[in-house]
Scaffold this motif. Structure first.
Motif, PDB file in Angstrom:
ATOM      1  N   TYR A 206      68.440  26.098  17.622  1.00 10.06           N
ATOM      2  CA  TYR A 206      69.642  25.406  18.093  1.00 10.06           C
ATOM      3  C   TYR A 206      69.561  23.886  18.032  1.00 10.06           C
ATOM      4  O   TYR A 206      70.568  23.198  18.172  1.00 10.06           O
ATOM      5  N   THR A 207      68.334  23.376  17.843  1.00 12.76           N
ATOM      6  CA  THR A 207      68.185  21.918  17.775  1.00 12.76           C
ATOM      7  C   THR A 207      68.252  21.447  16.327  1.00 12.76           C
ATOM      8  O   THR A 207      67.795  22.143  15.420  1.00 12.76           O
ATOM      9  N   ASP A 208      68.833  20.253  16.120  1.00 11.88           N
ATOM     10  CA  ASP A 208      68.958  19.756  14.739  1.00 11.88           C
ATOM     11  C   ASP A 208      67.605  19.314  14.168  1.00 11.88           C
ATOM     12  O   ASP A 208      67.426  19.266  12.964  1.00 11.88           O
TER      13      ASP A 208
ATOM     14  N   ALA B   7      64.622  32.302   7.420  1.00 13.46           N
ATOM     15  CA  ALA B   7      65.583  33.305   7.898  1.00 13.46           C
ATOM     16  C   ALA B   7      66.399  32.784   9.070  1.00 13.46           C
ATOM     17  O   ALA B   7      67.607  32.996   9.145  1.00 13.46           O
ATOM     18  N   ALA B   8      65.727  32.113  10.006  1.00 15.25           N
ATOM     19  CA  ALA B   8      66.400  31.663  11.218  1.00 15.25           C
ATOM     20  C   ALA B   8      66.830  30.211  11.125  1.00 15.25           C
ATOM     21  O   ALA B   8      67.376  29.656  12.074  1.00 15.25           O
ATOM     22  N   GLU B   9      66.589  29.601   9.974  1.00 17.53           N
ATOM     23  CA  GLU B   9      66.949  28.202   9.739  1.00 17.53           C
ATOM     24  C   GLU B   9      66.438  27.321  10.869  1.00 17.53           C
ATOM     25  O   GLU B   9      67.194  26.581  11.491  1.00 17.53           O
ATOM     26  N   CYS B  10      65.137  27.439  11.154  1.00 18.43           N
ATOM     27  CA  CYS B  10      64.600  26.700  12.296  1.00 18.43           C
ATOM     28  C   CYS B  10      63.305  25.972  11.987  1.00 18.43           C
ATOM     29  O   CYS B  10      62.503  25.731  12.887  1.00 18.43           O
ATOM     30  N   ALA B  11      63.093  25.596  10.710  1.00 15.35           N
ATOM     31  CA  ALA B  11      61.870  24.846  10.375  1.00 15.35           C
ATOM     32  C   ALA B  11      61.950  23.459  11.019  1.00 15.35           C
ATOM     33  O   ALA B  11      62.997  22.828  11.002  1.00 15.35           O
ATOM     34  N   PRO B  12      60.837  22.988  11.598  1.00 14.93           N
ATOM     35  CA  PRO B  12      60.846  21.640  12.174  1.00 14.93           C
ATOM     36  C   PRO B  12      61.154  20.599  11.095  1.00 14.93           C
ATOM     37  O   PRO B  12      60.625  20.687   9.988  1.00 14.93           O
ATOM     38  N   GLN B  13      62.025  19.666  11.418  1.00 15.69           N
ATOM     39  CA  GLN B  13      62.431  18.661  10.427  1.00 15.69           C
ATOM     40  C   GLN B  13      61.391  17.559  10.280  1.00 15.69           C
ATOM     41  O   GLN B  13      61.432  16.779   9.342  1.00 15.69           O
ATOM     42  N   PHE B  14      60.477  17.448  11.236  1.00 14.78           N
ATOM     43  CA  PHE B  14      59.327  16.541  11.083  1.00 14.78           C
ATOM     44  C   PHE B  14      58.168  17.171  11.844  1.00 14.78           C
ATOM     45  O   PHE B  14      58.379  17.973  12.749  1.00 14.78           O
TER      46      PHE B  14
END
Ligand code: PBG
Ligand code: ZN
Length: 336
Positions: free
Chosen positions: A130-132, A219-226
Motif C-alpha cells: 500500500y505504500t508508494d 505479483a503483489a507489486e510491492c518491491a521496495p523502491q529503495f
C-alpha cells in the motif's frame, strides 16, 4: 546361532519394511492432508480480472468476483484456508488505502464469505503493498546518519488500525508480516479493544530477509523502491537462537500461531521451534521463489512437478510444520 541374531546384518535388514507398498504405508508417520494447506491469493480492484502473474505460472491477480470462484474451489477441496494479499487502487507514503473500510481486503473478504461461507479466510497484515515506496510501514530517519528506514513505533499504531479494519470486514485470522517489534502486542490490544478478542493472530515470527520473495514482489507489486528489508526481516546467517527469541516474544505478546518463512531452506528453524514450543501451531510458508524454481524446472522437463511437490510438502511437515502455506495448495489437494 551366534552373531547372526545380534541385531545387525544379516539378521537385521532395513529393506524388509520397504519391500511391500502396504508395509511402507503402514509404517509411514508423516501425513499431509488438504486441511493442512493454505492457499495464498492476490486480489485487486475491478471486475472479471484474472491477470496472470508471469513470475508465478498458474497464479493470477484476481478481482473480488474471480477471487470468489477460487474461494469456492478451495472450500470444495477442503483446504485449511486461504491467505489474502491486497493490491490497492492507489499507493501513498503512509499506505492509507490499507485502512479504508471498503478497501480491497474488506471487498475480498466479503466476496469470499458470500461464495464460501465455511472457508477460513486469513488476511496478511502489512503496508508494503500500500505504500508508494514499497516498505512495510511508515518511513522515518534514524540516528545521526539520517538514514531512511521504517519507523517501528509509528508503524505499530497503523498496524493496530489495519487489523481492526480486517476484523470488522470478517477476517477469521490476522497474519501480521511486517516484522515490527511489538506488532503482535499492539494488534492484540487493538483487536481486544474493538470487541475482537476472539480473532486469532498468526504471526510471521521468524521471517527472513530472503531473496526467494522476488516473484511475490512482482505479483503483489510491492518491491521496495529503495534499499531492502534487511533492516527489519531476519538475517539468514543469524543463529537459530534468534528465531527462538522472535517466536518467544511473539507468543508472550499474544500470538496464537507462529510462522517460519521461507520453508525449504529453513527446515532447521521449523524443527527447532517445534522442539522448543510444543503445542504451538507452526505455519511454514513455502514462498514464491520455492514455487517458481520448481515451475521453471518442471516446465523444462527437468523435474517431475507432482512428485517433487509431494516430497517437499512431506519434508516440511516432517520438519514439524502444522500447516503449510503453499501456492500448490489447490493442485496438491486434488492429487493427495
Ligand atoms: C509482505 C510479504 C512478502 C511475502 C509475504 N508477505 C514479501 C516481502 O516480505 O518482501 C513473501 C511471500 C512469497 O514470496 O511468497 N510483507
Ligand atoms: Zn510488508
Amino acid at each position: 546361532m551366534g552373531d547372526h541374531f545380534f541385531g545387525r546384518f544379516p539378521a537385521l535388514r532395513m529393506r524388509r519394511l520397504r519391500q511391500l507398498p502396504q508395509v511402507r504405508r503402514l509404517v509411514a508417520e508423516v501425513t499431509i492432508s488438504p486441511k493442512n494447506l493454505i492457499l495464498p491469493l492476490f486480489v485487486r480492484p475491478g471486475k472479471g480480472i484474472r491477470e496472470p502473474i508471469t513470475s508465478m505460472p498458474g497464479h493470477c491477480q484476481l478481482s473480488p468476483d474471480q477471487l470468489a470462484e477460487e474461494a469456492r474451489e478451495a472450500q470444495k477441496l477442503g483446504l485449511g484456508g486461504i491467505l489474502l494479499f491486497g493490491i490497492p487502487e492507489y499507493k501513498d507514503p503512509r499506505g492509507s488505502s490499507a485502512l479504508r473500510e471498503h478497501g480491497i481486503i474488506p471487498q475480498a473478504i466479503a466476496a469470499c464469505k458470500e461464495a464460501a461461507s465455511e472457508l477460513l479466510v486469513i488476511t496478511d497484515l502489512c503496508f508494503c503493498e500500500y505504500t508508494d515506496h514499497g516498505h512495510c510501514g511508515v518511513l522515518g530517519s534514524i540516528g545521526r546518519s539520517g538514514q531512511w528506514t521504517v519507523d517501528n513505533d509509528a508503524t505499530l499504531a497503523e498496524l493496530g488500525h489495519q487489523a481492526v479494519v480486517h476484523a470488522r470486514a470478517g477476517s477469521d485470522v490476522i497474519a501480521p508480516s511486517g516484522m515490527m517489534d511489538g506488532m503482535v502486542r499492539t494488534i492484540r490490544v487493538a483487536l481486544d479493544a474493538e470487541g475482537f478478542s476472539h480473532v486469532p493472530i498468526l504471526s510471521y515470527a521468524a521471517k527472513y530477509a530472503s531473496s526467494l520473495y522476488g516473484p511475490f514482489r512482482l505479483a503483489a507489486e510491492c518491491a521496495p523502491q529503495f534499499g531492502d528489508r534487511r533492516g527489519y526481516q531476519m538475517d539468514p546467517a543469524s543463529d537459530v537462537g534468534q528465531a527462538l527469541r522472535e517466536v518467544a516474544l511473539d507468543l508472550e505478546e499474544g500470538a496464537d500461531m507462529i510462522m517460519v518463512k521461507p520453508a525449504l531452506p529453513y527446515l532447521d528453524i521449523i524443527r527447532v521451534v517445534r522442539d522448543h514450543f510444543p503445542g504451538v501451531p507452526i505455519a511454514a510458508y513455502q514462498v514464491s521463489g520455492e514455487y517458481s524454481m520448481l515451475k521453471a524446472a518442471a516446465g523444462n522437463g527437468w523435474l517431475e512437478e507432482k512428485a517433487v511437490v509431494v516430497e517437499l510438502l512431506t519434508c516440511i511437515r516432517r520438519a514439524g510444520a502444522t500447516m503449510i502455506i503453499s501456492y500448490w495448495a489447490k493442485e496438491a489437494a486434488s492429487f493427495l
